[in-house]
Design a protein around this motif. Structure first.
Motif, PDB file in Angstrom:
ATOM      1  N   UNK A 429      -6.019  12.102   0.351  1.00 26.55           N
ATOM      2  CA  UNK A 429      -4.563  12.139   0.202  1.00 26.55           C
ATOM      3  C   UNK A 429      -3.854  11.701   1.467  1.00 26.55           C
ATOM      4  N   UNK A 430      -4.482  11.892   2.642  1.00 25.40           N
ATOM      5  CA  UNK A 430      -3.829  11.453   3.871  1.00 25.40           C
ATOM      6  C   UNK A 430      -4.144   9.999   4.186  1.00 25.40           C
ATOM      7  N   UNK A 431      -4.843   9.318   3.287  1.00 24.19           N
ATOM      8  CA  UNK A 431      -5.205   7.921   3.510  1.00 24.19           C
ATOM      9  C   UNK A 431      -4.586   7.001   2.462  1.00 24.19           C
ATOM     10  N   UNK A 432      -3.774   7.533   1.575  1.00 26.37           N
ATOM     11  CA  UNK A 432      -3.254   6.757   0.462  1.00 26.37           C
ATOM     12  C   UNK A 432      -1.746   6.607   0.568  1.00 26.37           C
ATOM     13  N   UNK A 433      -1.280   5.373   0.537  1.00 23.78           N
ATOM     14  CA  UNK A 433       0.165   5.149   0.469  1.00 23.78           C
ATOM     15  C   UNK A 433       0.472   4.366  -0.793  1.00 23.78           C
ATOM     16  N   UNK A 434       1.627   4.644  -1.380  1.00 19.41           N
ATOM     17  CA  UNK A 434       2.049   4.009  -2.621  1.00 19.41           C
ATOM     18  C   UNK A 434       3.228   3.096  -2.339  1.00 19.41           C
ATOM     19  N   UNK A 435       3.218   1.922  -2.987  1.00 20.61           N
ATOM     20  CA  UNK A 435       4.263   0.916  -2.800  1.00 20.61           C
ATOM     21  C   UNK A 435       4.848   0.599  -4.170  1.00 20.61           C
ATOM     22  N   UNK A 467      11.776  -3.460 -13.398  1.00 15.39           N
ATOM     23  CA  UNK A 467      11.777  -3.964 -12.022  1.00 15.39           C
ATOM     24  C   UNK A 467      12.979  -3.413 -11.266  1.00 15.39           C
ATOM     25  N   UNK A 468      12.756  -3.049 -10.014  1.00 13.02           N
ATOM     26  CA  UNK A 468      13.870  -2.656  -9.163  1.00 13.02           C
ATOM     27  C   UNK A 468      13.475  -2.801  -7.692  1.00 13.02           C
ATOM     28  N   UNK A 469      14.493  -2.970  -6.861  1.00 13.75           N
ATOM     29  CA  UNK A 469      14.305  -3.134  -5.423  1.00 13.75           C
ATOM     30  C   UNK A 469      15.392  -2.344  -4.705  1.00 13.75           C
ATOM     31  N   UNK A 470      15.336  -2.333  -3.343  1.00 15.93           N
ATOM     32  CA  UNK A 470      16.312  -1.606  -2.527  1.00 15.93           C
ATOM     33  C   UNK A 470      16.458  -0.166  -3.013  1.00 15.93           C
ATOM     34  N   UNK A 704       8.594  -7.433   0.103  1.00 21.02           N
ATOM     35  CA  UNK A 704       9.814  -7.022   0.808  1.00 21.02           C
ATOM     36  C   UNK A 704      10.717  -6.295  -0.166  1.00 21.02           C
ATOM     37  N   UNK A 705      11.728  -5.580   0.360  1.00 21.20           N
ATOM     38  CA  UNK A 705      12.731  -4.864  -0.436  1.00 21.20           C
ATOM     39  C   UNK A 705      12.110  -3.768  -1.307  1.00 21.20           C
ATOM     40  N   UNK A 706      10.983  -3.197  -0.900  1.00 24.70           N
ATOM     41  CA  UNK A 706      10.277  -2.169  -1.667  1.00 24.70           C
ATOM     42  C   UNK A 706      10.514  -0.801  -1.043  1.00 24.70           C
ATOM     43  N   UNK A 707       9.986   0.228  -1.703  1.00 22.89           N
ATOM     44  CA  UNK A 707       9.978   1.568  -1.122  1.00 22.89           C
ATOM     45  C   UNK A 707       8.535   2.040  -1.042  1.00 22.89           C
ATOM     46  N   UNK A 708       8.254   2.921  -0.103  1.00 23.41           N
ATOM     47  CA  UNK A 708       6.876   3.378   0.093  1.00 23.41           C
ATOM     48  C   UNK A 708       6.873   4.791   0.635  1.00 23.41           C
ATOM     49  N   UNK A 709       5.752   5.492   0.403  1.00 18.69           N
ATOM     50  CA  UNK A 709       5.555   6.839   0.942  1.00 18.69           C
ATOM     51  C   UNK A 709       4.076   7.162   0.879  1.00 18.69           C
TER      52      UNK A 709
END
Length: 711
Positions: A429-435, A467-470, A704-709
């Motif tokens: 879980x500390x090695x996985x990021x979602x985009x 689809x969505x961005x920003x 580009x223009x994505x979100x991540x966590x």
């Protein structure tokens, strides 16, 4: 279950009970709930099985009543014989499971109480060949609690597979005749038949011989007894008499069967007595007696596959219903019945000719001539019918295998999906990021991907609904929450969360207004949506999602309107820096303490910036890159205990509209736009006291223009 001596019935239980039972008082019980119980197995031995079928009742010891009481009429039942470890079927409950339906069942003289009071009445649903443990054992694998002992409660999946397996091994008419009314051998059955004939005074050895042909031609012993006791078989017909056989389709001339019956029939005293009685009374033929016997047998052996809906779910009913024979098979069975009738009639007619020939020999002193042509023909026809019956069984087996193939394909598809999900969860879980979302240089995306910078591995996951961005994202309880955003001229207030464990999206309560270019922070089991804007302009709004209340709540607005700000949480306090308002780009910073419900102005950044990122590393805030009219590579650091922003070493590439996360005590910056407006696929890493370094990682691709966590 048991019958006979009590010492024999006690050992018919599944297993001697251990000293400590489970909480419900029974050791060998699976404890399925009533709605999950799809079938029940009962037990017996060679010494007890006959009484089960004579009284149409199954029973087991009292401790098993915990699940026997859940049996309702129509529930599938099976019978396990401990003596030869074979499973019998198919049966169904004809009553509710109760205690002591027959209080004296399986006792020696009816004076004792039954040792098997957990009972149920049953009826035969379909007569099938018993299954060996090698056949049914794999289906019940999870029920085995010891090498030779298993739980008797079956779930729907086990029941479906057992019924399908039994249905592929139906009991043929040959086998039915051997089992009908007795579980003994052919010799014992023949002896029983002879005893019955002596009591009724109607059958000869030849009739018994004909009855013994039932395993090959489909005529039961009981049918012979019934038809012979109700009428007298035609005897001493004229030599030129012929009998029409519906199975043969023509008149068959009478011919003596000296090779078959001379020795064992002509010398039978009972035959002479019967012949004398027949001649004195002038008895005729027994019309349609053989045909009636065949109809009776067919009706007795027929079955239906509609299990009661109260015991098995509709989906299970559809999957386990045995296939009906086609028209060709029906025609074959009809022809077989006609053939059996013809053969029986031929044998009786030939016997009459033998008797007539014997009288002629006595009268004229000459030996009659005979031929075994009809006997050979009947034997060949029987072999043909055996082959047809074998073909029918093979066809049913093929149907069963085809059904199993379909089930296997579905299971393979399910396993494939599970493998893909497991591959996506191989990372810690500390090695996985979602985009989520964004733009890859050719199209606006609804994609959701997981990425590991340690393996440079990207895995596609279940995409968003559109689809969505920003947009903005935050991690709450291991789920990725995505909220707001824009696509074209459409602004969104929708909120969805993604669960990596189930690989599914869940719709959440919407924001109070449509907005994009906002920032998100998770704090105290709540999510805060900070700033942003829409077609009306920049916003200072702050909304808080209370998952338990299932709604967004407006909280104290920021001191300034901020379009495309960056926000982060440290020490239970939310920090917001930079952004854009109608006047230009900002370098101001403010913080929000949920305990005080107020915003406080802090020391400003050294540089104005928007569309930047802000992360926390080693209890310090890092403001990275962004845009202030041109793309920035500069980095500033704030120690909240000091309250002053300090310039840090710059990134190797100027970038904005990018993502940044902290993983393993390092900052990873990836994607975004460079100064030329080119979408980047480069990833760089920062470690304290080591500065920024290009990684050479390419797996994430252009975005580009994505979100991540990180989750």
């Amino acid at each position: 279950m048991g019958a006979g001596r009590k010492t024999q019935t006690i050992i018919a239980t599944e297993k001697s009970q251990p000293s400590s039972w489970t909480g419900n008082g029974i050791y060998s019980a699976r404890n399925l709930r009533e709605k999950d119980l799809a079938a029940v197995i009962f037990g017996c031995k060679h010494s007890t099985i006959q009484e089960c079928f004579e009284n149409s009742i199954f029973g087991i010891p009292a401790p098993h009543y915990t699940y026997v009481k859940n049996i309702n009429p129509g529930l599938p039942l099976f019978l396990f014989n401990y003596s030869d470890r074979k499973l019998h079927g198919l049966y169904e409950a004809a009553s509710n499971g109760r205690l002591n339906i027959n209080p004296q069942a399986w006792t020696e003289d009816g004076s004792d109480s039954t040792p098997y009071p957990a009972q149920v009445k049953f009826r035969t649903k379909m007569q099938c060949q018993p299954l060996s443990e090698d056949q049914f054992g794999p289906i019940l694998a999870e029920n085995y609690h010891a090498p030779k002992y298993f739980w008797f409660e079956l779930d729907q999946n086990q029941t479906k597979k057992l019924i399908s397996l039994f249905s592929s091994f139906p009991m043929t008419q040959k086998q039915n005749s051997l089992l009908r009314g007795s579980f003994g051998s052919n010799a014992r059955e023949k002896q029983r038949l002879e005893s019955q004939v002596d009591n009724n005074g109607g059958l000869t050895d030849k009739d018994i011989y004909i009855a013994s042909m039932k395993p090959s031609c489909g005529i039961s012993y009981s049918s012979i007894v019934k038809n012979t006791s109700s009428s007298v078989v035609q005897r001493a017909q004229p030599e030129n008499h012929s009998i029409t056989s519906s199975g043969m389709g023509s008149s068959v001339p009478q011919k003596p069967w000296t090779a078959l019956f001379n020795n064992e029939i002509a010398s039978d005293p009972r035959r002479e007595i019967e012949e004398s009685k027949a001649e004195d009374s002038g008895c005729g033929t027994a019309p349609d007696s053989w045909q009636e016997a065949q109809v009776s047998n067919l009706q007795e052996d027929s079955y239906t596959s509609d299990w009661s809906s109260s015991s098995v779910s509709p989906s299970l009913h559809e999957e386990i219903q045995p296939s009906q024979p086609d028209e060709e098979h029906l025609d074959t069975e009809a022809n077989s019945e006609s053939l059996y009738e013809s053969m029986a009639t031929m044998i009786i007619a030939e016997d009459s000719q033998v008797e007539l020939a014997a009288h002629t020999t006595e009268a004229y002193g000459s030996e009659p001539k005979c031929t075994d042509f009809n006997f050979t023909m009947a034997k060949l026809l029987l072999e043909v019918e055996e082959l047809k019956g074998s073909h029918l069984i093979q066809a049913r087996k093929i149907d069963f295998l085809e059904q199993e193939l379909i089930v296997s394909r579905v299971e393979m598809q399910h396993l494939k999906g599970r493998c893909e999900m497991l591959e996506s969860s191989l990372l810690n879980t500390d090695e996985l990021l979602l985009i989520a979302g964004g733009y890859d240089g050719s199209s606006w995306l609804s994609n959701l991907d997981s990425y590991s910078p340690f393996k440079d591995l990207k895995q596609p996951l279940v995409p968003m609904n559109f689809a969505r961005s920003h947009t903005s994202a935050a991690n709450l309880n291991g789920e990725l929450f995505v909220f707001g955003g824009v696509h074209g001229d459409q602004w969104y207030d929708t909120v969805d969360s993604y669960n990596p464990t189930t690989n599914q999206w869940i719709s959440r309560p919407s924001l109070n207004r449509r907005k994009g270019h906002l920032s998100g922070v998770s704090l105290n089991n709540k999510i805060f949506a900070v700033g942003g804007g829409n077609e009306e302009g920049s916003l200072s709004d702050v909304e808080m999602l209370d998952v338990n209340a299932a709604k967004w709540i407006s909280v104290q607005s920021m001191l300034e309107k901020r379009y495309a700000p960056a926000a982060a949480e440290i020490g239970g306090i939310i920090y917001v820096a930079g952004g854009y308002n109608e006047s230009g780009y900002l370098n101001s910073v403010e913080r929000y303490d949920p305990r005080e419900h107020s915003w406080i102005q802090l020391g400003s950044l050294n540089m104005k910036r928007g569309w930047h990122s802000m992360v926390v590393l080693n209890e310090k805030l890092y403001a990275l890159g962004g845009y202030d009219g041109k793309m920035l590579s500069t980095v500033e650091v704030l120690d909240p205990r000091v309250g002053v922003w300090i310039m840090e070493g710059s990134m190797s590439i100027a970038r904005g509209y990018f993502g940044a996360v902290v993983m393993r005590d390092a900052i990873y910056a990836f994607g975004g736009l460079d100064s030329n407006g080119t979408i980047l696929d480069k990833v760089e890493r920062y470690k304290q006291n080591h500065g920024w370094k290009a990684t050479g990682l390419k797996g994430i691709g252009k975005r580009a223009f994505f979100c991540t966590a990180a989750v």
